[in-house]
Scaffold this motif. Sequence first.
Motif, short mmCIF file in Angstrom:
data_model
loop_
_atom_site.label_atom_id
_atom_site.label_comp_id
_atom_site.label_asym_id
_atom_site.label_seq_id
_atom_site.Cartn_x
_atom_site.Cartn_y
_atom_site.Cartn_z
N VAL A 1 0.96 -1.14 0.05
CA VAL A 1 0.00 0.00 0.01
C VAL A 1 0.88 1.28 -0.13
O VAL A 1 1.76 1.36 0.68
N LEU A 2 0.83 2.24 -0.73
CA LEU A 2 1.62 3.11 -1.17
C LEU A 2 1.82 4.07 0.07
O LEU A 2 2.96 4.53 0.36
N TRP A 3 0.85 4.35 0.90
CA TRP A 3 1.02 5.32 1.72
C TRP A 3 1.56 4.91 2.92
O TRP A 3 2.25 5.75 3.67
N LYS A 4 1.50 3.66 3.27
CA LYS A 4 2.41 2.88 4.23
C LYS A 4 3.77 2.99 4.03
O LYS A 4 4.62 3.34 4.66
N THR A 5 4.19 2.86 2.86
CA THR A 5 5.66 2.88 2.42
C THR A 5 6.02 4.25 2.44
O THR A 5 7.18 4.76 3.02
N ALA A 6 5.32 5.16 1.91
CA ALA A 6 5.54 6.78 2.00
C ALA A 6 5.85 7.32 3.41
O ALA A 6 6.76 7.92 3.73
N LEU A 7 4.78 6.75 4.27
CA LEU A 7 4.84 7.24 5.77
C LEU A 7 6.20 6.70 6.32
O LEU A 7 6.72 7.48 7.19
N SER A 8 6.59 5.52 6.11
CA SER A 8 7.67 5.04 6.79
C SER A 8 9.12 5.85 6.06
O SER A 8 9.79 6.19 6.93
N LEU B 1 10.52 11.37 -2.00
CA LEU B 1 10.70 11.09 -3.34
C LEU B 1 11.44 9.72 -3.81
O LEU B 1 10.80 9.18 -4.53
N GLY B 2 12.66 9.67 -3.37
CA GLY B 2 13.21 8.59 -3.36
C GLY B 2 12.31 7.17 -3.01
O GLY B 2 12.58 6.16 -3.95
N THR B 3 11.88 7.25 -1.85
CA THR B 3 11.07 6.07 -1.34
C THR B 3 9.94 5.67 -2.39
O THR B 3 9.68 4.63 -2.69
N LEU B 4 9.02 6.98 -2.72
CA LEU B 4 8.04 6.59 -3.65
C LEU B 4 8.53 6.17 -4.94
O LEU B 4 8.17 5.21 -5.75
N ILE B 5 9.73 6.66 -5.38
CA ILE B 5 10.35 5.99 -6.72
C ILE B 5 10.38 4.30 -6.74
O ILE B 5 10.68 3.58 -7.24
N GLY B 6 11.29 4.24 -5.48
CA GLY B 6 11.48 2.75 -5.25
C GLY B 6 10.19 2.00 -5.11
O GLY B 6 10.24 0.66 -5.47
#
Length: 239
Positions: free
Chosen positions: A126-133, A162-167
């Motif tokens: 789930v995108l928002w959980k990764t982004a939040l981390s 941004l790097g986290t989102l790209i990953g």
Amino acid sequence: MILMFIIVSITWFISTLPFLIPYHILLTSQSKKIGYKLSIEHIAIVYIFVYYLTGVLSFTGIPSIRDIVHNSFGIITPKGLNFPQDEINLIPFYWITEGVRPYIENILLFIPLGFILPCIWGKYEVLWKTALSGITFSLIIELSQLFNRRVTDIDDLLMNTLGTLIGWVIFRLLIEHLSKLQDKVSVQSTNIEKIPLLLREEACFYMVSAFAGMFFVFYPFLRSLLIPFLRSLFGFVLI
């Protein structure tokens, strides 16, 4: 240079063991109670994950407990906190005229985080959980830098996120090719309510272990022991 980096980076990981080993003992115990066995592949990849996290913390320059104690006398005053204003930047892209390299480096540094999290733990698909981390990990780094005379920068926070989102996007693009790997390394469960806290929040505990190892062990103790050893081997040291 490569050999020096290998030695230093292994020492980063070693610094986490006082926190990692007790955690893994408790994790294994709790997992057995619900009839779940962590695979060898899972253990191997989370150790790689912790190794990566210590590298991030080293490159970003977090303080040690000694820095906190030493600098807190000038920061913590009877009137409240007193942070030097020239060490805090809240204006986005304030430094971009000086070059884009730091921005690119901060993006690249967090791409593995956005990729590894959903690869190992299903909930981070789930995108928002990764982004939040990514935001939380970066924010902790930036706030800690208030105590070691480094610039706490909104740009770093934005680029790390941004790097986290790209990953994460890279993971989603490759997810079909990663299914076999995920079967071996990811945590699988059909009933989320029965998963113990230490397993459910495993990624967070690894982040804490990495930070604690660098903060309490590497910088205040192992680093000072490592410097003369590296000088004896290479004649110079870059840590």
